[in-house]
Every structure is written in structure tokens, then in C-alpha cells.
Design a protein around this motif. Structure first.
Motif, PDB file in Angstrom:
ATOM      1  N   LYS A  12       2.705   3.731  -5.734  1.00  0.00           N
ATOM      2  CA  LYS A  12       2.899   2.313  -6.085  1.00  0.00           C
ATOM      3  C   LYS A  12       4.287   1.901  -5.637  1.00  0.00           C
ATOM      4  CE  LYS A  12       0.101   2.474 -10.279  1.00  0.00           C
ATOM      5  NZ  LYS A  12       0.223   2.522 -11.748  1.00  0.00           N
ATOM      6  N   LEU A  13       4.431   1.670  -4.350  1.00  0.00           N
ATOM      7  CA  LEU A  13       5.771   1.391  -3.821  1.00  0.00           C
ATOM      8  C   LEU A  13       6.311   0.063  -4.330  1.00  0.00           C
ATOM      9  CD1 LEU A  13       5.547   2.671  -0.157  1.00  0.00           C
ATOM     10  CD2 LEU A  13       6.544   3.761  -2.141  1.00  0.00           C
ATOM     11  N   ILE A  31      -4.688   5.487   9.270  1.00  0.00           N
ATOM     12  CA  ILE A  31      -3.464   6.142   9.738  1.00  0.00           C
ATOM     13  C   ILE A  31      -3.769   7.378  10.587  1.00  0.00           C
ATOM     14  CG2 ILE A  31      -1.503   7.495   8.857  1.00  0.00           C
ATOM     15  CD1 ILE A  31      -1.376   5.303   6.670  1.00  0.00           C
ATOM     16  N   THR A  63       5.173   9.663   3.360  1.00  0.00           N
ATOM     17  CA  THR A  63       5.207   8.248   2.989  1.00  0.00           C
ATOM     18  C   THR A  63       6.336   7.536   3.723  1.00  0.00           C
ATOM     19  OG1 THR A  63       4.416   8.878   0.807  1.00  0.00           O
ATOM     20  CG2 THR A  63       5.262   6.660   1.046  1.00  0.00           C
ATOM     21  N   TYR A  89      10.575   7.629  -9.049  1.00  0.00           N
ATOM     22  CA  TYR A  89      10.122   8.611  -8.057  1.00  0.00           C
ATOM     23  C   TYR A  89       8.623   8.865  -8.201  1.00  0.00           C
ATOM     24  CZ  TYR A  89       9.998  12.818  -5.216  1.00  0.00           C
ATOM     25  OH  TYR A  89       9.711  13.739  -4.253  1.00  0.00           O
ATOM     26  N   PHE A 115       6.319   7.878  -5.109  1.00  0.00           N
ATOM     27  CA  PHE A 115       5.861   8.918  -4.196  1.00  0.00           C
ATOM     28  C   PHE A 115       4.646   9.679  -4.701  1.00  0.00           C
ATOM     29  CE2 PHE A 115      10.349   8.370  -2.947  1.00  0.00           C
ATOM     30  CZ  PHE A 115      10.072   7.849  -1.700  1.00  0.00           C
ATOM     31  N   ARG A 116       4.479   9.789  -6.017  1.00  0.00           N
ATOM     32  CA  ARG A 116       3.315  10.519  -6.485  1.00  0.00           C
ATOM     33  C   ARG A 116       2.118   9.588  -6.591  1.00  0.00           C
ATOM     34  NH1 ARG A 116       4.250  14.678 -11.231  1.00  0.00           N
ATOM     35  NH2 ARG A 116       5.358  15.784  -9.589  1.00  0.00           N
ATOM     36  N   LEU A 117       2.337   8.396  -7.177  1.00  0.00           N
ATOM     37  CA  LEU A 117       1.224   7.493  -7.401  1.00  0.00           C
ATOM     38  C   LEU A 117       1.067   6.478  -6.268  1.00  0.00           C
ATOM     39  CD1 LEU A 117       1.748   6.858 -11.212  1.00  0.00           C
ATOM     40  CD2 LEU A 117       0.539   8.703 -10.068  1.00  0.00           C
ATOM     41  N   ILE A 152       5.773   7.532   7.633  1.00  0.00           N
ATOM     42  CA  ILE A 152       4.702   6.650   8.088  1.00  0.00           C
ATOM     43  C   ILE A 152       5.130   5.194   7.943  1.00  0.00           C
ATOM     44  CG2 ILE A 152       2.364   5.861   7.604  1.00  0.00           C
ATOM     45  CD1 ILE A 152       1.781   8.798   6.754  1.00  0.00           C
ATOM     46  N   SER A 153       5.791   4.843   6.804  1.00  0.00           N
ATOM     47  CA  SER A 153       6.172   3.441   6.633  1.00  0.00           C
ATOM     48  C   SER A 153       7.226   3.052   7.659  1.00  0.00           C
ATOM     49  CB  SER A 153       6.633   3.163   5.206  1.00  0.00           C
ATOM     50  OG  SER A 153       7.648   4.045   4.847  1.00  0.00           O
ATOM     51  N   ASN A 200       0.840  -1.198   0.000  1.00  0.00           N
ATOM     52  CA  ASN A 200       0.000   0.000   0.000  1.00  0.00           C
ATOM     53  C   ASN A 200       0.878   1.252   0.000  1.00  0.00           C
ATOM     54  OD1 ASN A 200       0.784   0.723   2.549  1.00  0.00           O
ATOM     55  ND2 ASN A 200      -1.240   0.554   3.472  1.00  0.00           N
ATOM     56  N   ARG A 201       0.220   2.405  -0.104  1.00  0.00           N
ATOM     57  CA  ARG A 201       0.911   3.684  -0.248  1.00  0.00           C
ATOM     58  C   ARG A 201       1.910   3.949   0.878  1.00  0.00           C
ATOM     59  NH1 ARG A 201       0.956   8.488  -1.877  1.00  0.00           N
ATOM     60  NH2 ARG A 201      -0.334   8.365  -3.703  1.00  0.00           N
ATOM     61  N   PHE A 202       1.678   3.349   2.046  1.00  0.00           N
ATOM     62  CA  PHE A 202       2.537   3.654   3.182  1.00  0.00           C
ATOM     63  C   PHE A 202       3.504   2.521   3.516  1.00  0.00           C
ATOM     64  CE2 PHE A 202      -1.486   5.904   3.650  1.00  0.00           C
ATOM     65  CZ  PHE A 202      -1.019   7.186   3.494  1.00  0.00           C
ATOM     66  N   GLY A 203       3.771   1.671   2.521  1.00  0.00           N
ATOM     67  CA  GLY A 203       4.800   0.657   2.701  1.00  0.00           C
ATOM     68  C   GLY A 203       4.343  -0.561   3.470  1.00  0.00           C
ATOM     69  N   GLN A 241       4.635  14.866   0.418  1.00  0.00           N
ATOM     70  CA  GLN A 241       4.084  13.533   0.264  1.00  0.00           C
ATOM     71  C   GLN A 241       5.180  12.479   0.435  1.00  0.00           C
ATOM     72  OE1 GLN A 241       1.980  12.985  -3.371  1.00  0.00           O
ATOM     73  NE2 GLN A 241       0.436  11.715  -2.408  1.00  0.00           N
ATOM     74  N   GLN A 242       6.349  12.786  -0.098  1.00  0.00           N
ATOM     75  CA  GLN A 242       7.467  11.853   0.027  1.00  0.00           C
ATOM     76  C   GLN A 242       7.861  11.675   1.490  1.00  0.00           C
ATOM     77  OE1 GLN A 242      11.106  13.262  -1.644  1.00  0.00           O
ATOM     78  NE2 GLN A 242      12.234  11.568  -0.742  1.00  0.00           N
ATOM     79  N   GLU A 257      -4.460  11.015  -7.576  1.00  0.00           N
ATOM     80  CA  GLU A 257      -3.198  11.526  -8.126  1.00  0.00           C
ATOM     81  C   GLU A 257      -2.874  10.839  -9.448  1.00  0.00           C
ATOM     82  OE1 GLU A 257      -1.048  13.919  -7.094  1.00  0.00           O
ATOM     83  OE2 GLU A 257      -2.304  14.452  -5.403  1.00  0.00           O
ATOM     84  N   GLU A 258      -3.207   9.543  -9.524  1.00  0.00           N
ATOM     85  CA  GLU A 258      -2.899   8.798 -10.741  1.00  0.00           C
ATOM     86  C   GLU A 258      -3.766   9.288 -11.898  1.00  0.00           C
ATOM     87  OE1 GLU A 258      -3.025   4.625 -10.010  1.00  0.00           O
ATOM     88  OE2 GLU A 258      -2.092   4.143 -11.934  1.00  0.00           O
ATOM     89  N   GLN A 271      -6.626   3.622   5.368  1.00  0.00           N
ATOM     90  CA  GLN A 271      -5.558   2.800   5.940  1.00  0.00           C
ATOM     91  C   GLN A 271      -5.504   2.942   7.463  1.00  0.00           C
ATOM     92  OE1 GLN A 271      -3.982   0.783   3.990  1.00  0.00           O
ATOM     93  NE2 GLN A 271      -4.570   1.654   2.018  1.00  0.00           N
TER      94      GLN A 271
END
Lengths: 289, 411
Positions: free
Chosen positions: A257-258, B101, B74, A249, A253-255, B77-78, A38-41, B70-71, B373-374, B99
Motif C-alpha cells: 500500500k504505497l 510487469i 518494488t 515499512y 513493502f509488505r502489503l 520496478i517503480s 498500485n504495488r509498483f508505484g 520484495q522491497q 500477504e495482507e 500489472q
């Protein structure tokens, strides 16, 4: 045997440290790449090679892969083509050589991101320095929108890359040149060798190990280099100047999709590893011969 | 010797762990997005004022550039190393809520507290009837026009419709060489939004009934409109090399006659181009009279894993007092989110801001969908292809709509 064991024991701590620093992240990334993330790893289901399959089904990824190779070859080749003559000149004895060396090294002192941002301003279509400079010289009539399309933006990015890589490469080559004994040139001159022959038969062969190391190191840096492309175009318009690391990147980070981003970084790691192994093997064989 | 070295290493390791654990119960960490150079100083000052009034609680402000927010979130949080409070784009809220969070604030939000807000701005932060964030920044969009250029072209006022806009743009092209009538953004963040202004005026929607509106007739008409401006030389050349800031700069330099953007351009003009004669008006309407502006809020949220939720709430309560909000919005040039703040003469008597606030009833916020965003990226890429004239409008938009539908169907 005893001596050997001692030697291994002495290396062991630093080997373990290096292994921990290198292998642990690698394991984490492999883990990410093989899972639905998921987005947060947070790892969800194991997904096998699904992330890789998704990448190879994406035409933008394949284009970025190809473009990365062009980018790396262009920047490394261009840097070498400029750096060898520059290093030769700076190695010669002339008035003001110290200042000239400092000027060539200066771009190194500026962070890559700042260089790229300054170029972004310089390349701006309506108020950029490059356009007004070219108009002042009478070379162009109207403004060129350098960053609007890939066919003007990408070559400029390669040129910026070359500019940023010259100081490092020149330093390596200067080091190499200073190790070439002057007597060789004197002897060659007595035998009737001209400047070109001296360069071909003395300078170039003796410089080869230094050129090899410059190629390998530059390839690794440039292949992974993010700031130039990101600061000027962010890989746009419509992904047409993306290289793998900017693609990574955006995916990560934008989409969010880790998993796919981890897969890209593994592919990059693989490409670089294979390149380095092949190149080092080739270079060593040459030296042995 | 060897032994003491090992001991030192152990100590160093212990020190590292200790460092990560020193943030004790009384410290509230807050991640702040840097909107301008005034953001950091404002929050540090607010933190000091709060600490003085609440001894025992420490506020630790971390300022991050917007582009890296955002970076940072992410990765933080992870790794489980996130702050207690953070600013996020409200359009990301769904991901954070789904999620688990962030934590809802309802335990603390009293009707009195709720009444502080202008409802339009609080609503986007409410999900499933629960308040998940508070609108720390609010903004809308309107058309800025250069009055001198308009007067020179013989135009009496801002255009009401795109048809009037086109006619006016042709006059500007004829009367002011070197000035481009329409500043069109074609690069980086919000390239898609710049297109939605036209889409909404043609009666289209970004998402309708769970399907992308990019393939609709309205979207095609909107794209054709912008394309005709590019082809007719009514925009600056090379639109795909201009980000929002780049177009705003062209406007400040007087090189484009119009630009659609947020209230903060007013304060930038005041500082950087004070002699520029400009006006603010609604974005032109389409043939059917439809029009729309984009409303944006950023939310400040409280993380589920925070150990100092009560102290964090107190700081939020403090930040959203009328006095603090007025101070912050004046510095940043944002719209007031607080009803009492809006009646402050600074906002109530400001002609530019009045236009923005009058547009709010018709403002659309980014749709609350996973993968937003996508979809924005897919849309921006399609638009850049169209702006460059590299592909036909209809098939490009249809492809983009299909991709967006796929993303929408995933959830």
C-alpha cells in the motif's frame, strides 16, 4: 543593496541544489499520498485524502502514533538523563580517562542494526545471555521471554535506544563542558558554593544550548529510527511494538500500500517539523531572556 | 576557472546518464534471492560457465537477502530500473501478472522443456494457461522429531495423529525435564503457515469459495489445539518471541523434541549438530484423517521491459538443465524440481528427502489471490493474540476472517 544581491547570488546555487534534493521527493510523496497507487508505484486515480482517512480509521496506526511519541520521549529523555552525568565524569581529570572516553564512544562504531541483532540474541528466552546472566546473579528463577510480549519487549527496546544514543549525546555535551571556563568554578567555590550549586547555577545554564541541540537532533534520529524495533520484534507480536516507521515499512513493502505508506511519511514529517519549530522557538526565547 | 567547474559538472551529469545506459544489449541482469551463503557463489559460477559457452553474452548477478527482495523489486520496478530476470515468491506472481510487469515464457517453452519438470512444481507458476515463471526453488514441510527424546519417553515412532502427538508430548514432558515437546513458531514470516498445518488436519481450508476459512469450526479447533499445548507447557514458553529460525535452533540444541519445517533443516543439522539423532515424518493427521503439508516454490521470471529476452531465455534454459539443478539443489537442500534430477542417487537414496517427496501429492500451495500477504499478516496477528492468551479464540478468529473477507472482496 549591491552587496546583498551578490550574497544572494552566491547562495543561490547551493540553495537550488538543496531545494531540489528536499522539495522534489516531497512533491513525489505528496503525489503518492493523494492517489490510489498500485504495488509498483504506478499512480491510478486521484483519491484525495482517502489514504489519510484509511490510516486514521486503523486502530493499529493510532496505537503506533502514540507509541512513537512514548518511544521518542523515553529514548531522548533516558539518553539525556544518562549522558549528562557521564559527560560530567568524563570531563573530570582521572587516571584512564582516555580509555574511559573510548569505551563510551565504542557503541557508536557499531552499526545500529548489528547492535539490535546482538540484543535480539541476548534477549532470547531459552539461550539468551541476559537470562543466564540474571540467573547467575540469582535475580530470577526461570527464564523471562523478553521479546514475547510488548510489556517486556518495548521497555528493552527503549533501553537499547538509550544505549545507542549515549555516545553521540555525550560527545555534544563534552564539547559544551570544555567551553565552560574553570575560573567560574574557582570563583563560585570561594563564594562558598557546593558541588550541587555549582552544577545548578554554572554547569547547567552554560550547557543549556548544547542540551537543546542534543534534544532536537536526538528527537529527529530516534523518531525515525527503524533498526532497533525491526531487528528485535518487527513491531510484533500483533503490532504491539510498532512505531510509525515500522508501520510504514510494513504498509509499503509488505502489503504493497504505497499510497498509505506515503501518507504515513508525510504525517511523520509534519510531526517532526512542528516539534522542531516549537522547540527551537522555546529554546531561543529562553536564550533571549 | 568558473567555466571549467561548470563543464566538469555537466560532464559528471553526462557520466551518470551514461552509466545508467551502459548495460548494453549483450548483458543480462539477474536478481537472485540469497537462500544461504552458497547461493551467490553458485550463481556466479553458473554465470561464468554460461558466458564461456555463449561468448558475447554477459550475465550480471545481483544477490539480495530474501527479506529485502520484495522491497528491492518494488523500488526497482517503480523506478523502471529492474533487472531482466528475477527470483520472486510464486505467491506474489498474481500481482506481477495482473500489472503486466512480467512476460509469459510460452514462446520458448517447448513440450520437451516442459517435460523436464515435476508437474506439481511447475503448476503454481502457470496462470491462465501461460507459463509465467520457472520454479527455481521448491520446498515442502514435514515433522522433524528427536529420536533420543522420543526413546527416553518410551515412544516407538513418530505420531500419526494429533491425539497420539498429545499423548506422546505429555510423556516427553514427564520424562525429559528441560525439553519441550512441540516447537511452535509464533513470530515473523510464516507464523500463519505454522497454524495451517493444524487447520488442514482438522479439515479446514485457508480460502474456500472466495471466503476466508479462519472463522470455520476447523480453524477454532486448530487454534484450541495449539493453545492447549501452550497452556499445558508442551511448547517452549513465550512462543511469540520465536521465529522459524529460532525454533529450528531450539531443535538443533535438543531443547524442543519436534518442529515442522522444510528439508533444509536436514543439511543444517548435518553441519551444525551432526550428533543429533532425528527422524522426519508426515505432519500428524486430524480426527477425520485429514492432513496437509505446505508446498512452496519460488519462481524466476522474465520482465516485460527487458531488452535481452532471448539471451535471458538462454540463461534460463541453462539453469534448468539437470546438471545445474542437481548442483543447486544439493547446495541449498531444496527438493528436486527436475524429473531426471530426482532420480539422482543423492535425492533418490536420501531418507529425509524421500519423506518430503512422498508428501507432495497432498501438498497445498499458497492460494493465488490478490492481497495474500495482507491476509497472512491479519492471520499472524490474530494468532499471536491467541497464543498470548490475550483474547478469546472464537471472536478473534471471526474478526480476522471478516478482515480477510474484506481483502478478498476488494479484487
Amino acid at each position: 543593496m549591491g552587496r546583498r544581491a551578490t550574497a544572494y547570488c552566491l547562495i543561490l546555487p547551493s540553495f537550488l541544489l538543496a531545494a531540489f534534493i528536499i522539495l522534489w521527493p516531497l512533491k513525489e510523496i505528496v503525489n503518492l499520498a493523494l492517489h490510489d497507487v498500485n504495488r509498483f508505484g504506478l499512480l491510478r486515480a486521484f483519491s484525495g485524502l482517502a489514504n489519510f482517512r484509511a490510516l486514521f480509521a486503523d486502530p493499529d496506526f493510532l496505537a503506533a502514533l502514540w507509541r512513537t511519541l512514548v518511544w521518542t520521549a523515553g529514548v531522548v529523555g533516558g539518553t539525556l538523563a544518562v549522558s549528562v552525568p557521564v559527560a560530567l565524569m568524563l570531563n573530570g581529570d582521572f587516571y584512564g580517562r582516555g580509555i574511559a572516553r573510548v569505551i563510551v564512544m565504542l557503541p557508536w562504531a557499531v552499526s545500529l542494526t548489528m547492535t539490535a541483532i546482538v540484543w535480539r540474541w541476548a534477549l532470547s528466552g531459552e539461550s539468551g545471555m541476559l537470562n543466564s546472566g540474571l540467573q547467575g546473579l540469582g535475580l530470577i528463577d526461570g527464564n523471562i521471554q523478553w521479546l514475547a510480549e510488548a510489556w517486556t519487549a518495548f521497555p528493552m527496546q527503549v533501553l537499547i535506544g538509550v544505549e545507542a544514543s549515549i555516545p553521540f549525546t555525550t560527545t555534544i555535551l563534552l564539547g559544551g563542558l570544555s567551553s565552560v571556563p574553570d575560573e567560574l568554578y574557582d570563583a563560585a567555590a570561594i563564594e562558598g558554593a557546593g558541588a550541587w550549586d555549582q552544577f545548578r547555577f554554572i554547569t547547567l545554564p552554560l550547557l543549556r544550548p548544547f542540551i537543546n541541540i542534543a534534544v532536537v537532533l536526538n528527537t529527529i534520529y530516534v523518531f525515525n529510527s527503524f533498526p532497533i524495533i525491526w531487528a528485535t520484534t518487527q513491531g510484533g507480536p500483533a503490532n504491539s511494538t510498532d512505531i510509525l516507521v515500522t508501520y510504514l515499512y510494513k504498509a509499503g513493502f509488505r502489503l504493497g500500500k504505497l499510497g498509505e505508506a506515503a501518507a504515513v511519511s508525510l504525517i511523520m514529517f509534519g510531526v517532526l517539523l512542528v516539534f522542531t519549530l516549537i522547540y527551537v522557538r522555546l529554546a531561543m526565547r529562553e536564550e533571549a531572556a | 576557472m568558473k567555466r571549467s567547474g561548470f563543464k566538469a559538472l555537466l560532464l559528471a551529469c553526462a557520466g551518470l546518464f551514461a552509466l545508467s545506459g551502459t548495460v548494453d544489449a549483450g548483458t543480462v541482469r539477474v536478481t537472485i534471492a540469497e537462500y544461504s551463503k552458497g547461493t551467490g557463489p553458485y550463481f556466479n559460477e553458473a554465470a561464468q560457465a554460461f558466458e564461456a559457452a555463449n561468448p558475447g553474452t554477459k550475465i550480471q548477478i545481483e544477490v539480495v537477502p530474501w527479506d529485502n527482495l520484495q522491497q528491492k523489486l518494488t523500488t526497482d520496478i517503480s523506478a523502471g530500473a529492474n533487472a531482466d530476470l528475477s527470483i520472486i515468491g510464486t505467491r506474489w506472481l498474481l500481482d506481477y501478472v495482473s500489472q503486466g510487469i512480467i512476460t509469459p515464457l510460452d514462446a520458448h517453452v517447448t513440450p520437451d522443456f516442459k517435460a523436464r519438470f515435476i508437474d506439481t512444481f511447475l503448476k503454481p507458476s502457470v496462470m491462465d494457461g501461460k507459463v509465467y515463471g520457472l520454479p527455481i526453488a521448491a520446498s515442502a514441510r514435514a515433522l522433524y522429531y528427536n529420536k533420543d527424546v522420543f526413546a527416553k519417553a518410551g515412544l516407538s515412532g513418530p505420531p500419526g495423529t494429533w491425539a497420539e502427538f498429545t499423548a506422546g508430548a505429555e510423556k516427553i514432558k514427564a520424562s525429559a525435564p528441560g525439553v519441550f515437546a512441540f516447537g511452535l513458531q509464533g513470530k515473523e514470516i510464516e507464523t500463519d503457515v505454522y497454524f495451517y498445518y493444524a487447520l488442514w488436519s482438522q479439515g479446514g481450508e485457508i480460502v474456500q469459495g472466495g471466503k476466508s476459512g479462519l472463522g470455520s469450526a476447523a480453524a477454532v479447533d486448530a487454534a484450541k489445539l495449539y493453545r492447549s499445548y501452550i497452556n499445558g507447557g508442551l511448547t517452549q514458553p513465550g512462543v511469540t518471541s520465536y521465529s522459524r529460525e529460532d525454533v529450528q535452533n531450539l531443535f538443533k540444541q535438543g531443547k524442543v523434541a519436534t518442529v515442522i519445517t522444510a528439508p533444509f533443516l536436514s543439511s543444517q543439522i548435518k553441519n551444525e549438530a551432526p550428533s543429533l539423532q532425528y527422524g522426519v515424518a508426515a505432519i500428524p493427521a486430524g480426527p477425520g484423517g485429514a492432513r496437509g503439508t505446505y508446498g512452496v516454490t519460488d519462481s524466476i521470471v522474465l520482465f516485460e521491459n527487458s531488452k535481452v529476452k532471448d539471451e535471458a531465455w538462454k540463461f534460463l534454459d541453462f539453469l534448468f538443465t539437470t546438471e545445474q539443478r542437481t548442483k543447486f539443489d544439493k547446495i541449498e537442500g531444496f527438493l528436486p524440481v527436475n524429473a531426471r534430477e530426482a532420480s539422482d542417487p543423492y535425492f533418490a537414496d536420501n531418507a529425509d528427502l524421500k519423506v518430503f517427496t512422498s508428501l507432495l501429492p497432498g501438498a497445498r500451495f499458497a492460494p493465488v489471490i490478490a492481497g495474500w500477504e495482507e491476509i497472512a499478516t491479519v492471520t499472524s496477528n490474530a494468532l499471536q493474540t491467541i497464543y498470548l492468551g490475550r483474547a478469546e479464540i472464537e471472536p478473534t478468529l471471526r474478526d480476522a476472517a471478516a478482515k480477510a473477507d474484506e481483502i478478498l472482496a476488494k479484487k
